[in-house]
Design a protein around this motif. Structure first.
Motif, PDB file in Angstrom:
ATOM      1  N   ALA A  21       0.824  -1.218   0.000  1.00 19.10           N
ATOM      2  CA  ALA A  21       0.000   0.000   0.000  1.00 19.10           C
ATOM      3  C   ALA A  21       0.853   1.260   0.000  1.00 19.10           C
ATOM      4  N   LYS A  22       0.650   2.112  -1.023  1.00 24.42           N
ATOM      5  CA  LYS A  22       1.388   3.391  -1.110  1.00 24.42           C
ATOM      6  C   LYS A  22       1.163   4.210   0.161  1.00 24.42           C
ATOM      7  N   ASN A  23      -0.102   4.253   0.631  1.00 21.10           N
ATOM      8  CA  ASN A  23      -0.433   5.144   1.748  1.00 21.10           C
ATOM      9  C   ASN A  23      -0.036   4.601   3.110  1.00 21.10           C
ATOM     10  N   ALA A  24       0.475   3.364   3.102  1.00 21.81           N
ATOM     11  CA  ALA A  24       1.135   2.826   4.317  1.00 21.81           C
ATOM     12  C   ALA A  24       2.644   2.998   4.175  1.00 21.81           C
ATOM     13  N   SER A 121      -8.212  21.807  -1.020  1.00 22.57           N
ATOM     14  CA  SER A 121      -7.202  22.362  -0.111  1.00 22.57           C
ATOM     15  C   SER A 121      -6.946  21.282   0.936  1.00 22.57           C
ATOM     16  N   ARG A 122      -5.732  21.091   1.296  1.00 18.56           N
ATOM     17  CA  ARG A 122      -5.349  19.995   2.208  1.00 18.56           C
ATOM     18  C   ARG A 122      -4.660  20.584   3.441  1.00 18.56           C
ATOM     19  N   PRO A 123      -5.449  21.204   4.335  1.00 17.96           N
ATOM     20  CA  PRO A 123      -4.817  21.826   5.498  1.00 17.96           C
ATOM     21  C   PRO A 123      -4.130  20.786   6.387  1.00 17.96           C
ATOM     22  N   ILE A 124      -3.180  21.213   7.203  1.00 12.59           N
ATOM     23  CA  ILE A 124      -2.571  20.269   8.153  1.00 12.59           C
ATOM     24  C   ILE A 124      -2.674  20.816   9.576  1.00 12.59           C
ATOM     25  N   ASP A 125      -3.723  21.590   9.818  1.00 14.32           N
ATOM     26  CA  ASP A 125      -3.913  22.183  11.155  1.00 14.32           C
ATOM     27  C   ASP A 125      -4.017  21.125  12.250  1.00 14.32           C
ATOM     28  N   GLN A 126      -4.599  19.986  11.953  1.00 14.83           N
ATOM     29  CA  GLN A 126      -4.729  18.951  12.997  1.00 14.83           C
ATOM     30  C   GLN A 126      -3.388  18.317  13.332  1.00 14.83           C
ATOM     31  N   HIS A 127      -2.520  18.196  12.306  1.00 14.32           N
ATOM     32  CA  HIS A 127      -1.167  17.699  12.584  1.00 14.32           C
ATOM     33  C   HIS A 127      -0.493  18.641  13.580  1.00 14.32           C
ATOM     34  N   VAL A 162     -11.647  13.523  11.374  1.00  8.24           N
ATOM     35  CA  VAL A 162     -10.933  12.247  11.228  1.00  8.24           C
ATOM     36  C   VAL A 162      -9.895  12.415  10.118  1.00  8.24           C
ATOM     37  N   SER A 163      -8.632  12.351  10.479  1.00  5.41           N
ATOM     38  CA  SER A 163      -7.564  12.596   9.508  1.00  5.41           C
ATOM     39  C   SER A 163      -6.527  11.479   9.562  1.00  5.41           C
ATOM     40  N   VAL A 164      -6.338  10.814   8.409  1.00  3.42           N
ATOM     41  CA  VAL A 164      -5.321   9.753   8.322  1.00  3.42           C
ATOM     42  C   VAL A 164      -3.945  10.334   8.617  1.00  3.42           C
ATOM     43  N   GLY A 165      -3.610  11.406   7.902  1.00  4.05           N
ATOM     44  CA  GLY A 165      -2.272  11.986   8.039  1.00  4.05           C
ATOM     45  C   GLY A 165      -1.994  12.484   9.434  1.00  4.05           C
ATOM     46  N   ALA A 166      -2.962  13.198  10.009  1.00  3.74           N
ATOM     47  CA  ALA A 166      -2.727  13.749  11.354  1.00  3.74           C
ATOM     48  C   ALA A 166      -2.595  12.615  12.373  1.00  3.74           C
ATOM     49  N   THR A 304     -12.861   7.315  -0.070  1.00  2.77           N
ATOM     50  CA  THR A 304     -12.827   8.426  -1.029  1.00  2.77           C
ATOM     51  C   THR A 304     -11.877   8.124  -2.182  1.00  2.77           C
ATOM     52  N   ASP A 305     -10.834   7.349  -1.931  1.00  3.57           N
ATOM     53  CA  ASP A 305      -9.864   7.034  -2.991  1.00  3.57           C
ATOM     54  C   ASP A 305     -10.426   6.067  -4.020  1.00  3.57           C
ATOM     55  N   MET A 306     -11.668   5.574  -3.775  1.00  5.43           N
ATOM     56  CA  MET A 306     -12.332   4.722  -4.769  1.00  5.43           C
ATOM     57  C   MET A 306     -13.503   5.453  -5.409  1.00  5.43           C
ATOM     58  N   SER A 326     -17.772  13.068   0.634  1.00  9.89           N
ATOM     59  CA  SER A 326     -17.869  13.817   1.905  1.00  9.89           C
ATOM     60  C   SER A 326     -16.506  14.182   2.490  1.00  9.89           C
ATOM     61  N   ILE A 327     -15.416  13.758   1.839  1.00  9.42           N
ATOM     62  CA  ILE A 327     -14.083  13.985   2.412  1.00  9.42           C
ATOM     63  C   ILE A 327     -13.389  15.182   1.765  1.00  9.42           C
ATOM     64  N   PHE A 328     -13.366  15.225   0.437  1.00 11.40           N
ATOM     65  CA  PHE A 328     -12.649  16.305  -0.264  1.00 11.40           C
ATOM     66  C   PHE A 328     -13.623  17.130  -1.091  1.00 11.40           C
ATOM     67  N   LEU A 370      -4.541  11.426  -9.547  1.00 13.84           N
ATOM     68  CA  LEU A 370      -4.225   9.992  -9.464  1.00 13.84           C
ATOM     69  C   LEU A 370      -5.431   9.084  -9.632  1.00 13.84           C
ATOM     70  N   ARG A 371      -6.434   9.220  -8.784  1.00 15.08           N
ATOM     71  CA  ARG A 371      -7.558   8.270  -8.804  1.00 15.08           C
ATOM     72  C   ARG A 371      -8.510   8.599  -9.957  1.00 15.08           C
ATOM     73  N   ALA A 372      -8.602   9.861 -10.343  1.00 16.44           N
ATOM     74  CA  ALA A 372      -9.427  10.222 -11.500  1.00 16.44           C
ATOM     75  C   ALA A 372      -8.830   9.613 -12.753  1.00 16.44           C
TER      76      ALA A 372
HETATM   77  C1  EPZ Z   1      -4.664  10.384   3.047  1.00 17.27           C
HETATM   78  O1  EPZ Z   1      -4.553  11.764   2.807  1.00 17.27           O
HETATM   79  C2  EPZ Z   1      -4.347   9.716   1.726  1.00 17.27           C
HETATM   80  N1  EPZ Z   1      -3.008  10.074   1.294  1.00 17.27           N
HETATM   81  C3  EPZ Z   1      -5.357  10.141   0.660  1.00 17.27           C
HETATM   82  O2  EPZ Z   1      -5.098   9.370  -0.503  1.00 17.27           O
HETATM   83  C4  EPZ Z   1      -6.756   9.801   1.146  1.00 17.27           C
HETATM   84  O3  EPZ Z   1      -7.693  10.278   0.210  1.00 17.27           O
HETATM   85  C5  EPZ Z   1      -7.014  10.443   2.514  1.00 17.27           C
HETATM   86  O4  EPZ Z   1      -5.983  10.034   3.447  1.00 17.27           O
HETATM   87  C6  EPZ Z   1      -8.354  10.052   3.081  1.00 17.27           C
HETATM   88  O5  EPZ Z   1      -8.416   8.665   3.223  1.00 17.27           O
HETATM   89  C7  EPZ Z   1      -1.956   9.448   1.871  1.00 17.27           C
HETATM   90  O6  EPZ Z   1      -2.130   8.626   2.763  1.00 17.27           O
HETATM   91  C8  EPZ Z   1      -0.601   9.827   1.365  1.00 17.27           C
HETATM   92  P1  EPZ Z   1      -6.869  13.205   5.656  1.00 17.27           P
HETATM   93  P2  EPZ Z   1      -4.573  12.778   4.075  1.00 17.27           P
HETATM   94  O7  EPZ Z   1      -5.963  13.969   6.550  1.00 17.27           O
HETATM   95  O8  EPZ Z   1      -3.968  12.127   5.239  1.00 17.27           O
HETATM   96  C9  EPZ Z   1      -9.122  17.330   6.302  1.00 17.27           C
HETATM   97  C10 EPZ Z   1      -4.593   8.904  -2.727  1.00 17.27           C
HETATM   98  O9  EPZ Z   1      -5.341   8.985  -3.700  1.00 17.27           O
HETATM   99  N2  EPZ Z   1      -7.968  17.705   7.134  1.00 17.27           N
HETATM  100  O10 EPZ Z   1      -7.473  11.928   6.153  1.00 17.27           O
HETATM  101  O11 EPZ Z   1      -4.050  14.084   3.616  1.00 17.27           O
HETATM  102  C11 EPZ Z   1      -8.754  17.173   4.838  1.00 17.27           C
HETATM  103  O12 EPZ Z   1      -8.806  18.411   4.165  1.00 17.27           O
HETATM  104  C12 EPZ Z   1      -4.615  10.010  -1.690  1.00 17.27           C
HETATM  105  O13 EPZ Z   1      -3.821   7.948  -2.474  1.00 17.27           O
HETATM  106  C13 EPZ Z   1      -8.002  18.904   7.846  1.00 17.27           C
HETATM  107  O14 EPZ Z   1      -8.966  19.663   7.754  1.00 17.27           O
HETATM  108  O15 EPZ Z   1      -6.152  12.912   4.294  1.00 17.27           O
HETATM  109  C14 EPZ Z   1      -9.829  16.221   4.357  1.00 17.27           C
HETATM  110  O16 EPZ Z   1     -11.012  16.960   4.079  1.00 17.27           O
HETATM  111  C15 EPZ Z   1      -5.486  11.185  -2.109  1.00 17.27           C
HETATM  112  N3  EPZ Z   1      -6.946  19.232   8.641  1.00 17.27           N
HETATM  113  C16 EPZ Z   1     -10.084  15.321   5.572  1.00 17.27           C
HETATM  114  O17 EPZ Z   1      -9.549  16.026   6.693  1.00 17.27           O
HETATM  115  C17 EPZ Z   1      -5.839  18.413   8.768  1.00 17.27           C
HETATM  116  O18 EPZ Z   1      -4.911  18.762   9.519  1.00 17.27           O
HETATM  117  C18 EPZ Z   1      -9.385  13.964   5.492  1.00 17.27           C
HETATM  118  O19 EPZ Z   1      -8.031  14.199   5.160  1.00 17.27           O
HETATM  119  C19 EPZ Z   1      -5.827  17.199   8.028  1.00 17.27           C
HETATM  120  C20 EPZ Z   1      -6.899  16.866   7.233  1.00 17.27           C
END
Ligand code: EPZ
Length: 430
Positions: A21-24, A121-127, A162-166, A304-306, A326-328, A370-372
């Motif tokens: 998995a790329k995202n792992a 927009s992909r904020p990272i405020d939660q991180h 709910v944020s994967v990255g954060a 959402t990636d599907m 509902s995510i992006f 990517l997914r499109a």
């Molecule tokens: C990961 O992105 C994936 N990327 C994305 O896959 C995937 O679509 C996404 O998780 C949701 O499953 C990787 O893992 C590299 P999030 P991530 O933080 O972590 C908002 C692909 O196609 N948010 O879960 O960036 C955000 O804007 C990619 O492989 C905040 O508001 O996603 C979004 O609306 C595309 N503040 C929602 O949360 C923050 O600090 C979920 O984003 C962080 C996120």
């Protein structure tokens, strides 16, 4: 620029091996530098994003040895700086995982603020909220996030979204903070669990990954380990939907069926036959599919990636389907491209209304992301005639040997980079 050229109408039949998995792999590659001993990572997908992040890890001074196409050894003992260069983050947003890794190991990190991207927009405020909670001083200066901390301590963090990255980034930093950290409202994706399992294999003490409450007891050091990346549920789902779109019969192998349950459930609803094995799923779609409603949600909801891929599939269903993202906020950019292939889709806000048609027709289309891009390939595989997909560099970020694996299932698809090669393909397929 390379393109895919496809002659559609061929049912996909056979078996396809799913990669790691790329995202792992992205967070795990970042976390690997947190040990001063050698970490061996296996089952890495050979995709552009992974190769870019490996370069970024080398640029900060870690020793990297490529064992083979899917295996790398990393040793973080030689890291000489805690600042990630702009070029790396520009190429790949997920370089921001180096923030959590460097902060956790060195209590200092400087990473360029990632820009927005194609899907919103992909904020990272939660991180940053999480890093501050465990004691880091975080500031933005000249486009860089600068985080430093004299004493990192446990905290009780409640994510606002709910944020994967954060979830993963905070888990990495907190795994080396003194004391106990609790992350509430945590993401539950399989790649979050894989990142936690990897950290634990280096000696971290993390419990609850895969639930919405993760408990972390900080430890002082990490040791080396050997770890194999979890199979890519999104790659697997993409081939499952390609099988459905072409009325084929495909077995995706080297998967964890549980991770695919939301996708499998939808395919069942649409009228496909699904057979689950221990590490495989078979999709058989003999007839025209029914309609359905899809709403993307955090795991275990429909991913959402599907979403683009099922949007493409539903253009061929009987009746009207509805897809809600509902995510992006900008993940319907593929719709205009599908309309050029005859699809009947109307987007209103974060919802797409899809009136199914009998047959798509091939056209020249361009991958917005990517997914499109993967969705447009699925549409081309099902369409009557020739489809040329431009800007496939996006697709290559996340799919290993996409055209090769599809040819292995009988698809008539080639990667080309000239009009002459397109003509040759058209002549060869008649
Ligand atoms: C990961 O992105 C994936 N990327 C994305 O896959 C995937 O679509 C996404 O998780 C949701 O499953 C990787 O893992 C590299 P999030 P991530 O933080 O972590 C908002 C692909 O196609 N948010 O879960 O960036 C955000 O804007 C990619 O492989 C905040 O508001 O996603 C979004 O609306 C595309 N503040 C929602 O949360 C923050 O600090 C979920 O984003 C962080 C996120």
């Amino acid at each position: 620029m390379e393109q895919y050229v496809i002659k559609g109408g061929v049912p996909l039949v056979g078996e396809v091996e799913i990669a790691g998995a790329k995202n792992a792999a992205l967070p795990i590659l970042s976390a690997a530098i947190m040990s001063d001993e050698t970490v061996t990572l296996e089952n890495l997908p050979d995709v552009n994003d992974i190769n870019v992040l490996i370069e970024a890890v080398e640029k900060i001074g870690a020793r990297v040895q490529r064992v083979d196409r899917h295996t790398v050894k990393i040793n973080g003992s030689t890291i000489s700086k805690c600042a990630v260069d702009y070029g790396s983050i520009k190429k790949i947003r997920a370089s921001y995982y180096l923030l959590g890794a460097l902060l956790g190991k060195y209590q200092s990190a400087e990473v360029p603020l990632p820009g927005g991207c194609d899907i919103g927009s992909r904020p990272i405020d939660q991180h940053l909220k999480g890093f501050s909670a465990i004691g880091a001083e975080v500031r933005i200066s000249h486009g860089n996030i600068i985080a430093s901390c004299s004493h990192m301590h446990g905290a009780h963090i409640f994510l606002d979204i709910v944020s994967v990255g954060a979830t993963i980034n905070i888990m990495m930093a907190a795994s080396r903070a003194e004391g106990r950290t609790i992350i509430e409202n945590a993401a539950k994706e399989p790649h979050v669990v894989d990142a936690a399992n990897f950290l634990n294999s280096m000696g971290a003490d993390i419990k609850g990954a895969g639930t919405d409450v993760i408990r972390i007891n900080g430890v002082r050091k990490f040791h080396g380990c050997t770890y194999s990346i979890v199979p890519d549920m999104i790659e697997a789902g993409t081939y499952m939907l390609a099988a459905a779109a072409t009325r084929g019969d495909v077995i995706v192998k080297n998967v964890i069926p549980k991770h695919l349950e939301a996708i499998t459930a939808k395919l069942n609803e649409l009228g496909c036959e699904i057979e689950e094995g221990d590490d495989s799923v078979r999709v058989v779609a003999a007839k025209r599919l029914q309609r359905t409603h899809v709403k993307t949600l955090p795991y275990p909801g429909f991913p959402t990636d599907m979403q683009p891929q099922i949007g493409a599939l539903l253009t061929l269903s009987q009746g009207t389907s509805i897809v809600t993202e509902s995510i992006f906020e900008n993940r319907f950019r593929y719709v205009d491209e599908l309309s050029r292939m005859g699809a009947n889709i109307k987007v209103e806000g974060n919802t797409a209304i899809i009136d199914g048609i009998e047959q798509l027709t091939g056209a020249r289309v361009s991958s917005p992301d990517l997914r499109a891009g993967a969705a447009l390939v699925i549409a081309g595989l099902a369409a009557e005639g020739i489809t040329v997909v431009d800007d496939i560099v996006y697709i290559q970020r996340g799919y290993e040997d996409f055209d090769g694996k599809l040819r292995g299932l009988g698809a008539e698809i080639q990667k080309v980079d000239s009009e002459l090669e397109i003509r040759k393909f058209e002549l060869s397929v008649g």
